[in-house]
Scaffold this active site. Structure first.
Site, PDB file in Angstrom:
ATOM      1  N   GLU A 112       0.839  -1.211   0.000  1.00  0.00           N
ATOM      2  CA  GLU A 112       0.000   0.000   0.000  1.00  0.00           C
ATOM      3  C   GLU A 112       0.866   1.251   0.000  1.00  0.00           C
ATOM      4  O   GLU A 112       2.090   1.210   0.136  1.00  0.00           O
ATOM      5  CB  GLU A 112      -0.910   0.033   1.232  1.00  0.00           C
ATOM      6  CG  GLU A 112      -2.376  -0.290   0.969  1.00  0.00           C
ATOM      7  CD  GLU A 112      -3.106   0.765   0.156  1.00  0.00           C
ATOM      8  OE1 GLU A 112      -2.456   1.742  -0.310  1.00  0.00           O
ATOM      9  OE2 GLU A 112      -4.311   0.622  -0.041  1.00  0.00           O
TER      10      GLU A 112
ATOM     11  N   ARG B  11      -7.020   0.839  12.832  1.00  0.00           N
ATOM     12  CA  ARG B  11      -5.663   1.174  12.403  1.00  0.00           C
ATOM     13  C   ARG B  11      -5.739   2.279  11.367  1.00  0.00           C
ATOM     14  O   ARG B  11      -6.805   2.521  10.769  1.00  0.00           O
ATOM     15  CB  ARG B  11      -4.956  -0.052  11.825  1.00  0.00           C
ATOM     16  CG  ARG B  11      -5.552  -0.617  10.538  1.00  0.00           C
ATOM     17  CD  ARG B  11      -4.643  -1.697   9.971  1.00  0.00           C
ATOM     18  NE  ARG B  11      -5.207  -2.412   8.834  1.00  0.00           N
ATOM     19  CZ  ARG B  11      -5.176  -1.982   7.570  1.00  0.00           C
ATOM     20  NH1 ARG B  11      -4.656  -0.793   7.294  1.00  0.00           N
ATOM     21  NH2 ARG B  11      -5.695  -2.700   6.596  1.00  0.00           N
TER      22      ARG B  11
ATOM     23  N   ASN C   3      -4.989   3.893   7.738  1.00  0.00           N
ATOM     24  CA  ASN C   3      -5.031   3.152   6.480  1.00  0.00           C
ATOM     25  C   ASN C   3      -4.466   3.879   5.268  1.00  0.00           C
ATOM     26  O   ASN C   3      -3.654   3.327   4.552  1.00  0.00           O
ATOM     27  CB  ASN C   3      -6.467   2.726   6.169  1.00  0.00           C
ATOM     28  CG  ASN C   3      -6.525   1.717   5.049  1.00  0.00           C
ATOM     29  OD1 ASN C   3      -5.757   0.758   5.045  1.00  0.00           O
ATOM     30  ND2 ASN C   3      -7.419   1.920   4.092  1.00  0.00           N
TER      31      ASN C   3
ATOM     32  N   GLU D 128     -12.398  -5.022   9.429  1.00  0.00           N
ATOM     33  CA  GLU D 128     -13.073  -4.678   8.179  1.00  0.00           C
ATOM     34  C   GLU D 128     -14.580  -4.872   8.254  1.00  0.00           C
ATOM     35  O   GLU D 128     -15.215  -5.335   7.302  1.00  0.00           O
ATOM     36  CB  GLU D 128     -12.475  -5.479   7.007  1.00  0.00           C
ATOM     37  CG  GLU D 128     -10.981  -5.257   6.845  1.00  0.00           C
ATOM     38  CD  GLU D 128     -10.382  -6.045   5.688  1.00  0.00           C
ATOM     39  OE1 GLU D 128     -11.157  -6.643   4.916  1.00  0.00           O
ATOM     40  OE2 GLU D 128      -9.149  -6.057   5.561  1.00  0.00           O
TER      41      GLU D 128
ATOM     42  N   ASN E  41     -10.473   5.171   2.564  1.00  0.00           N
ATOM     43  CA  ASN E  41      -9.410   4.994   1.591  1.00  0.00           C
ATOM     44  C   ASN E  41      -9.277   6.232   0.714  1.00  0.00           C
ATOM     45  O   ASN E  41     -10.148   7.096   0.678  1.00  0.00           O
ATOM     46  CB  ASN E  41      -9.674   3.757   0.716  1.00  0.00           C
ATOM     47  CG  ASN E  41      -8.593   2.705   0.878  1.00  0.00           C
ATOM     48  OD1 ASN E  41      -7.405   3.021   0.845  1.00  0.00           O
ATOM     49  ND2 ASN E  41      -8.995   1.460   1.074  1.00  0.00           N
TER      50      ASN E  41
ATOM     51  N   ASP F 238      -9.988   1.239  -3.870  1.00  0.00           N
ATOM     52  CA  ASP F 238      -8.935   1.309  -2.847  1.00  0.00           C
ATOM     53  C   ASP F 238      -8.271   2.690  -2.928  1.00  0.00           C
ATOM     54  O   ASP F 238      -8.958   3.699  -2.998  1.00  0.00           O
ATOM     55  CB  ASP F 238      -7.943   0.160  -3.061  1.00  0.00           C
ATOM     56  CG  ASP F 238      -7.226  -0.258  -1.785  1.00  0.00           C
ATOM     57  OD1 ASP F 238      -6.750   0.625  -1.059  1.00  0.00           O
ATOM     58  OD2 ASP F 238      -7.126  -1.468  -1.524  1.00  0.00           O
TER      59      ASP F 238
END
Length: 292
Positions: free
Chosen positions: A21, A102, A104, A123, A150, A199
């Site tokens: 990522e 967390r 992201n 999630e 995201n 994403d």
């Protein structure tokens, strides 16, 4: 899109990330993370070399900071990351009451304000929020919470934020005032059932939005009205985010993930988790270091 652009996707670094990522170009190298591998990576396309650093917990992203080091979004909060020593120093925990969350994804705008999101690590729970760090203070933007935030991406003029609700398959468009305050979110792009999950995202020099798709086998380019202009197909299902790099920011790099793939899928996708590149036919925008 420039005529003759080569959209062929190639693997350039076989890292096999569980959850690659956060790619970002800074200096003469590409930085990215493996969230589940708790690692920060640096790739130098000039000689093909790479380095890796261990993070103290799951790390969602790293971005250049005005001081010359980097800011990292770790599960436990914002950290200052020094690549020279490999050290992480906690700066701010935005969510002490949400231990299951967390950090992201993140981006900076042209003024150096830092925008970052959180998510439920499981999630499922609607506990993910979007934050803004400005002038040394981090604030909840008060956008409606989602399970997985995201792709905070900001237009070149700094007046529009694109905010992604991944599980809701929706990308929202939000006006940004001069002081950083946000207007009411407007539904910008709704993703179809068979297209995967939106994403990470990034804006190019022509004001178009590039969105990576988890489970969607590629990235899509949308014009400012939200109309899809281009689909770039990858040899892997889980594409997580792209960044523009190279001397003129005309090379696209993309991270990918092995997470969620069973043995049969991994056998069919041997390049899953690798770092990829392709020619997007358009330049990106320079990344402004975070003013933290």
């Amino acid at each position: 899109m420039q005529a003759g652009a080569d959209m062929t996707v190639q693997s350039v670094l076989p890292v096999g990330a569980m959850l690659g990522e956060g790619p970002v170009w800074t200096g003469d190298a590409l930085w990215f993370v493996d969230i589940k591998g708790r690692a920060v990576h640096r790739f130098d396309p000039g000689d093909g070399s790479s380095q890796a650093w261990s993070a103290p917990d799951q790390v969602g992203w790293v971005l250049p900071a005005e001081a010359g080091d980097m800011i990292a979004g770790v599960k436990t909060g914002l950290h200052r990351f020094d690549p020279v020593t490999g050290s992480f120093a906690l700066l701010h925990d935005p969510e002490p009451d949400y231990p299951g969350n967390r950090l992201n994804d993140a981006a900076t705008d042209r003024t150096g304000r830092l925008w970052f999101g959180s998510m439920d690590d499981g999630e499922a729970a609607m506990t993910g929020r979007l934050y803004r760090c400005d002038g040394g203070a981090c604030r909840d933007t008060r956008l409606p919470p989602v399970a997985i935030t995201n792709g905070p991406a900001i237009s070149a003029d700094g007046r529009t934020l694109y905010h992604t609700d991944t599980l809701g398959k929706t990308i929202w468009r939000v006006a940004i005032a001069d002081d950083g305050a946000l207007g009411a979110p407007e539904r910008h792009i709704v993703v179809g059932k068979a297209e995967g999950y939106p994403d990470g995202s990034v804006i190019d020099a022509e004001g178009c939005l590039w969105v990576a798709f988890y489970g969607g086998w590629g990235v899509r380019r949308y014009d400012p009205s939200g109309r899809m202009m281009r689909f770039v197909r990858f040899p892997v299902a889980n594409v997580t985010k792209i960044a523009f790099g190279g001397a003129n920011l005309t090379t696209a790099y993309a991270t990918s993930a092995r997470k969620g793939l069973d043995n049969a899928a991994l056998e069919a996708q041997p390049l899953a988790g690798h770092l990829f590149t392709f020619d997007p036919g358009v330049a990106g925008l320079p990344v402004t270091p975070a003013k933290i």
